[in-house]
Write an enzyme that holds these catalytic residues in place. Structure first.
Site, PDB file in Angstrom:
ATOM      1  N   TYR A  80     -21.383  11.193   9.482  1.00  0.00           N
ATOM      2  CA  TYR A  80     -22.540  11.417   8.606  1.00  0.00           C
ATOM      3  C   TYR A  80     -23.740  10.568   9.043  1.00  0.00           C
ATOM      4  O   TYR A  80     -24.880  10.933   8.833  1.00  0.00           O
ATOM      5  CB  TYR A  80     -22.200  10.993   7.176  1.00  0.00           C
ATOM      6  CG  TYR A  80     -21.320  11.916   6.365  1.00  0.00           C
ATOM      7  CD1 TYR A  80     -20.862  13.139   6.860  1.00  0.00           C
ATOM      8  CD2 TYR A  80     -20.946  11.543   5.062  1.00  0.00           C
ATOM      9  CE1 TYR A  80     -20.047  13.959   6.073  1.00  0.00           C
ATOM     10  CE2 TYR A  80     -20.148  12.358   4.278  1.00  0.00           C
ATOM     11  CZ  TYR A  80     -19.700  13.563   4.790  1.00  0.00           C
ATOM     12  OH  TYR A  80     -18.910  14.366   4.008  1.00  0.00           O
ATOM     13  N   GLY A  81     -23.441   9.397   9.587  1.00  0.00           N
ATOM     14  CA  GLY A  81     -24.475   8.385   9.784  1.00  0.00           C
ATOM     15  C   GLY A  81     -25.576   8.737  10.767  1.00  0.00           C
ATOM     16  O   GLY A  81     -26.643   8.149  10.747  1.00  0.00           O
ATOM     17  N   ASP A 113     -14.888  10.273   1.965  1.00  0.00           N
ATOM     18  CA  ASP A 113     -15.691   9.641   3.013  1.00  0.00           C
ATOM     19  C   ASP A 113     -15.887  10.696   4.099  1.00  0.00           C
ATOM     20  O   ASP A 113     -15.251  11.751   4.074  1.00  0.00           O
ATOM     21  CB  ASP A 113     -14.931   8.426   3.580  1.00  0.00           C
ATOM     22  CG  ASP A 113     -15.686   7.763   4.737  1.00  0.00           C
ATOM     23  OD1 ASP A 113     -16.919   7.570   4.621  1.00  0.00           O
ATOM     24  OD2 ASP A 113     -15.064   7.444   5.769  1.00  0.00           O
ATOM     25  N   SER A 114     -16.750  10.384   5.056  1.00  0.00           N
ATOM     26  CA  SER A 114     -16.924  11.288   6.192  1.00  0.00           C
ATOM     27  C   SER A 114     -15.646  11.370   7.026  1.00  0.00           C
ATOM     28  O   SER A 114     -15.518  12.257   7.862  1.00  0.00           O
ATOM     29  CB  SER A 114     -18.063  10.792   7.075  1.00  0.00           C
ATOM     30  OG  SER A 114     -17.719   9.528   7.616  1.00  0.00           O
ATOM     31  N   CYS A 143     -18.315   5.915   0.910  1.00  0.00           N
ATOM     32  CA  CYS A 143     -19.129   6.055   2.117  1.00  0.00           C
ATOM     33  C   CYS A 143     -20.542   5.591   1.776  1.00  0.00           C
ATOM     34  O   CYS A 143     -21.170   6.134   0.857  1.00  0.00           O
ATOM     35  CB  CYS A 143     -19.131   7.526   2.525  1.00  0.00           C
ATOM     36  SG  CYS A 143     -20.230   7.903   3.895  1.00  0.00           S
ATOM     37  N   ASN A 144     -21.008   4.590   2.499  1.00  0.00           N
ATOM     38  CA  ASN A 144     -22.364   4.072   2.242  1.00  0.00           C
ATOM     39  C   ASN A 144     -23.421   5.135   2.534  1.00  0.00           C
ATOM     40  O   ASN A 144     -24.413   5.247   1.818  1.00  0.00           O
ATOM     41  CB  ASN A 144     -22.636   2.866   3.122  1.00  0.00           C
ATOM     42  CG  ASN A 144     -21.745   1.690   2.782  1.00  0.00           C
ATOM     43  OD1 ASN A 144     -22.138   0.799   2.054  1.00  0.00           O
ATOM     44  ND2 ASN A 144     -20.528   1.667   3.294  1.00  0.00           N
ATOM     45  N   THR A 145     -23.200   5.903   3.590  1.00  0.00           N
ATOM     46  CA  THR A 145     -24.201   6.891   4.015  1.00  0.00           C
ATOM     47  C   THR A 145     -24.335   7.997   2.963  1.00  0.00           C
ATOM     48  O   THR A 145     -25.453   8.403   2.618  1.00  0.00           O
ATOM     49  CB  THR A 145     -23.803   7.503   5.377  1.00  0.00           C
ATOM     50  OG1 THR A 145     -23.416   6.449   6.264  1.00  0.00           O
ATOM     51  CG2 THR A 145     -24.939   8.281   5.981  1.00  0.00           C
ATOM     52  N   CYS A 178     -20.688  -0.161   6.309  1.00  0.00           N
ATOM     53  CA  CYS A 178     -20.116   1.164   6.560  1.00  0.00           C
ATOM     54  C   CYS A 178     -18.619   1.000   6.379  1.00  0.00           C
ATOM     55  O   CYS A 178     -18.040   0.021   6.877  1.00  0.00           O
ATOM     56  CB  CYS A 178     -20.430   1.612   7.988  1.00  0.00           C
ATOM     57  SG  CYS A 178     -19.456   3.030   8.556  1.00  0.00           S
ATOM     58  N   THR A 179     -18.000   1.930   5.660  1.00  0.00           N
ATOM     59  CA  THR A 179     -16.589   1.738   5.314  1.00  0.00           C
ATOM     60  C   THR A 179     -15.651   1.870   6.516  1.00  0.00           C
ATOM     61  O   THR A 179     -14.476   1.517   6.424  1.00  0.00           O
ATOM     62  CB  THR A 179     -16.158   2.717   4.207  1.00  0.00           C
ATOM     63  OG1 THR A 179     -16.473   4.066   4.619  1.00  0.00           O
ATOM     64  CG2 THR A 179     -16.860   2.414   2.906  1.00  0.00           C
TER      65      THR A 179
HETATM   66  N1  DGL Z   1     -18.025   5.574   6.535  1.00  0.00           N
HETATM   67  C1  DGL Z   1     -19.364   5.953   6.385  1.00  0.00           C
HETATM   68  C2  DGL Z   1     -20.223   4.877   5.718  1.00  0.00           C
HETATM   69  O1  DGL Z   1     -19.713   4.077   4.962  1.00  0.00           O
HETATM   70  C3  DGL Z   1     -20.127   6.625   7.484  1.00  0.00           C
HETATM   71  C4  DGL Z   1     -19.523   6.883   8.807  1.00  0.00           C
HETATM   72  C5  DGL Z   1     -20.204   8.052   9.479  1.00  0.00           C
HETATM   73  O2  DGL Z   1     -21.209   7.848  10.175  1.00  0.00           O
HETATM   74  O3  DGL Z   1     -19.712   9.147   9.283  1.00  0.00           O
HETATM   75  O4  DGL Z   1     -21.412   4.830   5.911  1.00  0.00           O
END
Ligand code: DGL
Length: 264
Positions: free
Chosen positions: A42-43, A10-11, A74-76, A188-189
């Site tokens: 990341y987002g 994940d990020s 990580c969704n992003t 988002c996780t």
């Molecule tokens: N945890 C990440 C997700 O599921 C992103 C968080 C981030 O912005 O880094 O999207």
């Protein structure tokens, strides 16, 4: 029999919410967790950054840890890069995460569903296609929660409080009455890590939907070799501050593990 580990990244610390579900589903399985905190969030970065990081991490997890499955927790990163990772690693099963719109629409009685996610996820082609394909199953109210994952990453409680309040309020009326949002997707996780705060803001009637458990079940399905006995080993690495990940791991995982810093 020893089995090769499952790689999870994940990020930052958000993927620990997925790792919890993975460990519950696969209690004897070894995992390697990589938090890319040195290059987060990341987002709110462009897709090229997220793609480059996802590629570098996947290569590293294969070369240094010989992983048998990769979970993009990580969704992003899933939205930006999973199709490329699958193209480049056709022999590696890769499980991704996407906001759980479909189960949320099925669960909703008011047919009004809130979606909290990063800007990167909501703007991605992959998410737009998902949203469009389900558009006639519910009204989805989308909210890009700028700053929230970063505040959670750094455990900045006053910022978490202020941003969670602002983003939840932006969804509009929540509750069980017609026209109200009765179901909210945590897309988002990082967000499941502040579940009590979100519950407090949304009230007891609103259902929260996340993807950890279904992703864990999917991981079991694609695992070539499932470890069936023995003490599982978890190794955790971060491209950021080892102390921050160590504190998060201590808080979220049982038993806690040692964390090492890493440059990739
Ligand atoms: N945890 C990440 C997700 O599921 C992103 C968080 C981030 O912005 O880094 O999207």
């Amino acid at each position: 029999m020893t089995t090769r580990p499952v790689g999870v990244f994940d990020s930052g610390i958000g993927g620990l919410s997925v790792l919890q579900a993975l460990s519950a589903e696969l209690p004897h399985q070894d995992f390697v967790y990589l938090a890319d905190s040195g290059h987060a969030p990341y987002g709110e970065r462009d897709a090229a950054h997220v793609i480059a990081r996802s590629r570098a991490i996947t290569r590293h997890l294969r070369e240094a840890h010989d992983i048998q499955v990769l979970v993009v927790a990580c969704n992003t990163a899933t939205a930006a890069a999973i199709h490329l990772l699958r193209e480049e690693h056709p022999d590696l099963p890769i499980v991704g995460l996407e906001p759980a719109l479909k189960p949320a629409a099925q669960a909703s009685r008011t047919h009004r569903v809130g979606v909290l996610a990063t800007r990167g996820t909501l703007q991605s082609t992959k998410f737009k296609a998902l949203h469009q394909s389900l558009a006639d199953t519910a009204d989805f109210v989308l909210r890009a929660c700028d700053g929230l994952a970063d505040a959670i990453e750094h455990q900045d409680l006053p910022r978490i409080q202020a941003l969670a309040r602002e983003h939840v309020a932006a969804l509009g009326r929540c509750g069980l009455a017609p026209g109200e949002i009765d179901t909210v997707v945590l897309g988002c996780t990082h967000y499941p890590l502040i579940l009590p705060k979100l519950r407090e803001l949304l009230g007891p009637d609103v259902r929260l939907v996340e993807s950890g458990a279904p992703v864990a079940r999917q991981t079991r399905r694609v695992l070539p070799q499932v470890a069936a006995s023995g003490q599982a080993q978890l190794r955790a690495y971060t491209t950021g501050q080892a102390g921050e990940l160590q504190a998060a791991v201590r808080h979220w995982l049982q038993p806690p593990v040692d964390v090492a810093a890493l440059k990739i």
